[in-house]
Enzyme design. Structure first.
Site, PDB file in Angstrom:
ATOM      1  N   GLY A  11       0.887  -1.132  -0.062  1.00 20.00           N
ATOM      2  CA  GLY A  11       0.085  -0.196   0.147  1.00 20.00           C
ATOM      3  C   GLY A  11       0.895   1.167  -0.218  1.00 20.00           C
ATOM      4  N   ASP A  50      -4.414 -12.287   3.838  1.00 18.55           N
ATOM      5  CA  ASP A  50      -5.322 -11.348   3.807  1.00 18.55           C
ATOM      6  C   ASP A  50      -5.567 -11.439   5.431  1.00 18.55           C
ATOM      7  OD1 ASP A  50      -7.547 -10.718   3.970  1.00 18.55           O
ATOM      8  OD2 ASP A  50      -9.410 -12.815   2.494  1.00 18.55           O
ATOM      9  N   TYR A 139     -15.639   5.117   7.480  1.00 25.42           N
ATOM     10  CA  TYR A 139     -13.715   5.182   8.314  1.00 25.42           C
ATOM     11  C   TYR A 139     -13.413   5.771   9.373  1.00 25.42           C
ATOM     12  CZ  TYR A 139      -8.678   5.876   6.702  1.00 25.42           C
ATOM     13  OH  TYR A 139      -7.204   6.766   7.219  1.00 25.42           O
ATOM     14  N   LYS A 143     -11.559   3.827  12.771  1.00 25.86           N
ATOM     15  CA  LYS A 143     -10.403   4.767  13.347  1.00 25.86           C
ATOM     16  C   LYS A 143     -11.067   4.883  15.017  1.00 25.86           C
ATOM     17  CE  LYS A 143      -7.678   4.512  10.063  1.00 25.86           C
ATOM     18  NZ  LYS A 143      -6.642   3.295   9.502  1.00 25.86           N
TER      19      LYS A 143
HETATM   20  C1  AKB Z   1      -8.038   9.187   3.533  1.00 23.33           C
HETATM   21  O1  AKB Z   1      -8.020  10.722   3.146  1.00 23.33           O
HETATM   22  O2  AKB Z   1      -8.767   8.720   3.821  1.00 23.33           O
HETATM   23  C2  AKB Z   1      -6.344   9.498   4.487  1.00 23.33           C
HETATM   24  C3  AKB Z   1      -6.656   9.261   5.623  1.00 23.33           C
HETATM   25  C4  AKB Z   1      -6.845  11.564   6.298  1.00 23.33           C
HETATM   26  O3  AKB Z   1      -6.410   8.868   6.644  1.00 23.33           O
HETATM   27  N1  AKB Z   1      -5.242   9.419   3.142  1.00 23.33           N
END
Ligand code: AKB
Length: 314
Positions: A11, A50, A139, A143
């Site tokens: 990545g 994976d 996301y 997090k």
């Molecule tokens: C994103 O834009 O999703 C990443 C981040 C700031 O975690 N670069």
């Protein structure tokens, strides 16, 4: 002697992290793993993994004799909004597996959080280390949950978990895939190739950013830090700069005077960016383990353009 296993090694962060770790600790002491095979030749140990396969992760770490696990495999913010269920399964499943493997084998553990762990109700300017976190993206939910899980594994099991909240990362090696901050990488490629760039993020939208060499050094420094000095351990705010699209364009114009920026805003990624802070406060990272970034916007721009011109042979 460190023996480090890295997930998501192909990545954006992983591919450069592997090179950095191998130069610090020796090629054979870093096991790169990813769900796909690298395109070119593999320089050093590599295995297909994976991260949702807990047994294979455990077997690989045991066979390698790992003492450290760096879990980098994750779906970024924009991609996670396209497929929230897949994002939950990959981001949380992969994290739980890597924490469990680390607990079972007694490994030191690193995983990155992100400015995406903040939300619209978080203070937008100089966002404190400890503050309101009510993100409105999948996301961000992943997090925040990840930050809490890492704290939990430290408190409950004494696992040596460490981590940072990365801002947008800018690199001339691997391209990011599916993030909100990706425009700040794309713009350099387009500036060199076409002399113009159409930004999907609106003018005036500030986000924190950092150049990849500073991000890699931050990981190494945090992992080497004296644990007695760490009050937070996980999810340290780190940043090197905060800018909006016209400012990065102005920085590029110093080198390519004819460069032009235009705007065609993507509502999904703009909404994500609007929910994130304008600038975060890295003072806990500075105080607890001496975080320091070397690159500001203009220094980064000069280096990006130089390296990309060499890479693209322009
Ligand atoms: C994103 O834009 O999703 C990443 C981040 C700031 O975690 N670069």
């Amino acid at each position: 002697m460190k023996k480090i296993m890295v997930t998501g090694a192909l990545g954006q962060i992983g591919s450069e992290l592997i090179t950095k770790l191998r130069s610090e600790y020796g090629t054979d002491n870093v096991l790169a793993t990813d769900i796909r095979r690298p395109n070119g030749a593999i320089d050093g140990p590599f295995e297909i993994l994976d991260v949702t396969d807990a047994q294979k992760m455990n077997d690989l770490a045991k066979e390698f004799g790992a003492d450290t696990l760096m879990h980098m495999a994750a779906l970024l913010s924009a991609k996670a909004e396209e497929s929230p269920l897949f994002a939950w399964n990959l981001n949380m499943g992969g994290l739980m597996n890597s924490l469990e493997v680390s607990r079972e084998l007694g490994l030191q553990f690193f995983t990155p959080s992100s400015i995406g762990a903040f939300g619209p109700s978080t203070p937008k300017l100089n966002t404190p280390q400890d503050t309101l976190q009510r993100p409105t993206t999948m996301y961000g939910v992943n997090k925040v949950s990840g930050e809490l899980l890492c704290d939990y594994y430290f408190e409950r099991f004494g696992l040596d978990t460490r981590g940072v909240r990365f801002p947008g990362l800018i690199s001339n090696v691997a391209q990011p895939g599916g993030g909100t901050t990706d425009y700040a990488v794309d713009i350099y490629y387009k500036a060199i190739e076409e002399g113009k760039y159409t930004s999907y993020i609106a003018e005036g939208t500030y986000m924190d950013m950092m150049y990849m060499p500073d991000a890699l050094q931050a990981i190494v420094n945090l992992m080497e830090a004296d644990p007695a000095k760490l009050i937070h351990r996980n999810a340290f705010n780190v940043t090197a700069m905060s800018f909006e699209p016209s400012q990065i364009a102005a920085s590029i114009k110093k080198h390519i005077p004819q460069f032009e920026i235009a705007y065609d805003v993507d509502p999904v990624r703009q909404a994500i960016a609007d929910s994130w802070p304008d600038s975060i406060d890295p003072s806990a990272a500075i105080a607890e383990w001496g975080f320091k970034a070397q690159y500001d916007l203009n220094k980064m721009t000069a280096d990006m353009l130089l390296k990309l011109k060499q890479k693209l042979a322009i």
